[in-house]
Enzyme design. Structure first.
Site, PDB file in Angstrom:
ATOM      1  N   GLU A  40      13.875 -20.210  46.726  1.00 28.73           N
ATOM      2  CA  GLU A  40      12.561 -19.560  46.666  1.00 28.73           C
ATOM      3  C   GLU A  40      12.015 -19.647  45.250  1.00 28.73           C
ATOM      4  O   GLU A  40      12.778 -19.716  44.287  1.00 28.73           O
ATOM      5  CB  GLU A  40      12.691 -18.085  47.057  1.00 28.73           C
ATOM      6  CG  GLU A  40      13.188 -17.879  48.476  1.00 28.73           C
ATOM      7  CD  GLU A  40      13.208 -16.405  48.840  1.00 28.73           C
ATOM      8  OE1 GLU A  40      12.225 -15.945  49.426  1.00 28.73           O
ATOM      9  OE2 GLU A  40      14.188 -15.725  48.515  1.00 28.73           O
ATOM     10  N   HIS A  80      20.733 -14.218  56.801  1.00 25.48           N
ATOM     11  CA  HIS A  80      20.039 -15.470  57.097  1.00 25.48           C
ATOM     12  C   HIS A  80      20.934 -16.709  56.945  1.00 25.48           C
ATOM     13  O   HIS A  80      20.979 -17.573  57.816  1.00 25.48           O
ATOM     14  CB  HIS A  80      18.817 -15.646  56.188  1.00 25.48           C
ATOM     15  CG  HIS A  80      17.885 -14.466  56.184  1.00 25.48           C
ATOM     16  ND1 HIS A  80      17.641 -13.709  57.298  1.00 25.48           N
ATOM     17  CD2 HIS A  80      17.137 -13.915  55.193  1.00 25.48           C
ATOM     18  CE1 HIS A  80      16.766 -12.751  57.000  1.00 25.48           C
ATOM     19  NE2 HIS A  80      16.451 -12.848  55.726  1.00 25.48           N
TER      20      HIS A  80
HETATM   21  C1  BG6 Z   1      13.923 -11.572  53.435  1.00 26.58           C
HETATM   22  C2  BG6 Z   1      14.483 -11.220  52.096  1.00 26.58           C
HETATM   23  O1  BG6 Z   1      14.778 -11.142  54.460  1.00 26.58           O
HETATM   24  O2  BG6 Z   1      13.760 -12.973  53.519  1.00 26.58           O
HETATM   25  C3  BG6 Z   1      13.584 -11.736  50.998  1.00 26.58           C
HETATM   26  O3  BG6 Z   1      14.615  -9.815  51.979  1.00 26.58           O
HETATM   27  C4  BG6 Z   1      13.318 -13.206  51.162  1.00 26.58           C
HETATM   28  O4  BG6 Z   1      14.174 -11.486  49.716  1.00 26.58           O
HETATM   29  C5  BG6 Z   1      12.857 -13.515  52.573  1.00 26.58           C
HETATM   30  O5  BG6 Z   1      12.324 -13.573  50.239  1.00 26.58           O
HETATM   31  C6  BG6 Z   1      12.767 -15.012  52.800  1.00 26.58           C
HETATM   32  O6  BG6 Z   1      12.144 -15.248  54.021  1.00 26.58           O
HETATM   33  P1  BG6 Z   1      11.274 -16.550  54.261  1.00 26.58           P
HETATM   34  O7  BG6 Z   1      10.874 -16.443  55.701  1.00 26.58           O
HETATM   35  O8  BG6 Z   1      10.121 -16.481  53.325  1.00 26.58           O
HETATM   36  O9  BG6 Z   1      12.174 -17.711  53.983  1.00 26.58           O
END
Ligand code: BG6
Length: 477
Positions: free
Chosen positions: A210, A234
């Site tokens: 990210e 995740h």
């Molecule tokens: C969330 C986390 O579950 O997922 C965040 O708490 C993270 O820290 C996010 O940024 C990432 O999700 P995505 O869908 O943007 O990849």
């Protein structure tokens, strides 16, 4: 296909997730014709306000996060489904009113978009006020506990009033189209599965990078860190979908049984097989310590690790996982590097290289399979590796290429009563049982995470994890 008529109560309806994801997602499903116009969506939170004020608040959020015009007739119609009840989660206020809003005969679902410390109170009151019954569903958000003990306590608390078939634990990664596609790619094509094992796969890299930092949510994140925030849930789900055995059917428990087996087969991670990092300040942006508002914080904003799965299929094939904030690019992908052919009939200098399959989760969801071909021309048998590359949106065209947001899909699954893309209690506990010792070892050691520059690929140390195995991380870009 429209779902059945429902009453959905959203606890924490004035919160950020509700504004950014839940209501915009519901609105899009409404526009798609999936939500019956008779359905009711009831916001519940502590703030005192009436239906009208709440509808205004949600209209603002939908305009902001979907880009629809305030005057759009679909928005006006959608807002008519909405109502609001001010509620005291720990007291008695509002519960009778909420009960009077629920219709007999409709499906009842309750979304707990609140701090986990309130889960027990909400479950208990839904039960004691006879608002929920055996057919009701509850949806709970992450974080589901912060370790095995607290996750067990949460499971036990919910189990007092709801059966496992009624509990929908959200991991929004499972709602992402391309994450679901992992199962289709593996189990609806004959091509991959025969090669999907340690005999043919050299290693797997799973990256969720990210560009954002944690400023604005430092208070939550600092108690969590990348391990609890991303890996335990995740990343673990991605790992399971890549590594699991074929379920006998696409059925909630069949799929979840296979995922659970993967988690249980994970070897404990050696301290030497894991690197954690923390981003530092530069001229343009703040460092983790400022964002977290704790100059001493030892919480990790990055983690990379080598994971081994102790079963027949994966003996000898490492899975390298990494995730972090403020990295060079926002990219999530799974890269499967196959082994080289056992014998080359071609000149070694231009001989075959290993095939690689990269599944891109975001952005540009798609797949890239690298294959060897002959370089055209009369210069002899020279080999070159080229990509068979496709993005799903392009391949499917404007109609099929519409990628709904993860929450849209998941909320509709709740109404349909399909738990396949939700985590079962034992899965969550098994994931904590594996991450707990890692986090405990960090807590015990006084070592600080490795610093890394914002906009980089993470700490230098993480390169070592692969170098010593004669491998390299894929570039983050
Ligand atoms: C969330 C986390 O579950 O997922 C965040 O708490 C993270 O820290 C996010 O940024 C990432 O999700 P995505 O869908 O943007 O990849």
């Amino acid at each position: 296909i429209p779902v059945e008529d429902f009453d959905l109560v959203i606890f924490g309806a004035t919160g950020d997730l509700s504004h950014r994801k839940i209501f915009p997602g519901l609105f899009r499903r409404f526009v798609a014709g999936q939500i019956p116009e008779t359905s009711r969506i009831i916001g519940a939170a502590r703030t005192r306000q009436d239906d009208k004020a709440f509808r205004n608040e949600i209209a603002g959020a939908i305009v902001e996060f979907t880009g629809v015009k305030k005057t759009d007739p679909n928005l006006t119609k959608f807002l008519e489904l909405l109502g609001y009840t001010a509620i005291d989660a720990k007291g008695t206020d509002g519960w009778n009113e909420l009960k009077s809003r629920m219709r007999k005969g409709a499906i009842h679902a309750f979304y707990f978009s609140v701090a986990p410390s309130l889960f027990g109170d909400l479950a208990e009151r839904l039960h004691s006020h006879k608002i929920a019954d055996e057919g009701s569903r509850i949806v709970v958000e992450k974080p589901f506990g912060r370790d095995l003990e607290s996750a067990r306590a949460l499971n036990a608390m919910l189990a007092q009033h709801f059966s496992e078939q009624q509990i929908y634990r959200i991991d929004h990664y499972l709602g992402k189209e391309t994450v679901q596609n992992l199962m289709v790619v593996r189990f609806a094509n004959i091509l991959f599965e025969p090669l999907w094992n340690a005999q043919f796969i050299d290693h797997v890299q799973i990256t969720v990078a990210e560009t954002v930092g944690v400023s604005g949510r430092g208070a939550y994140y600092d108690k969590s860190g990348a391990m609890r925030d991303m890996v335990q849930n995740h990343m673990m789900q991605l790992l399971c979908l890549i590594a699991m055995e074929p379920p006998y059917h696409f059925d909630p428990d069949a799929v979840r049984d296979e995922k659970l087996k993967v988690i249980r087969a994970l070897e404990p991670v050696e301290p030497d097989d894991i690197v954690r990092g923390q981003y530092q300040a530069d001229e343009d942006s703040s460092g983790y310590l400022e964002d977290a508002e704790d100059p001493e914080s030892r919480t990790e904003s990055y983690v990379a690790m080598k994971v081994k799965i102790s079963n027949w299929r994966w003996q000898g094939t490492p899975f390298y996982l990494r995730t972090g904030k403020k990295l060079r690019a926002r990219t999530s992908e799974i890269a499967i590097t196959f082994k080289e052919p056992p014998h080359s009939i071609f000149d070694m200098s231009s001989g075959p290289k290993a095939n690689e399959l990269v599944i891109r989760l975001q952005p540009n969801d798609g797949m890239n399979l690298k294959v060897m071909i002959k370089e055209p021309g009369p210069g002899g048998m020279r080999l070159v590796q080229v990509p068979l590359d496709m993005t799903f949106a392009e391949a499917l065209g404007p109609e099929g290429g519409d990628m709904p947001d993860a929450y849209e899909r998941l909320i509709m699954d709740v109404i349909r009563g399909d738990q396949t893309l939700f985590m079962r209690g034992d899965e969550v506990e098994a994931a904590w049982a594996w991450t707990d010792p890692i986090i405990e070892a960090w807590d015990d050691s006084k070592a600080r995470p490795e610093p890394y520059d914002a906009g980089s690929s993470g700490p230098e140390e993480s390169l070592r994890l692969l170098h010593r195995d004669n491998r390299r991380w894929r570039e983050i870009r």
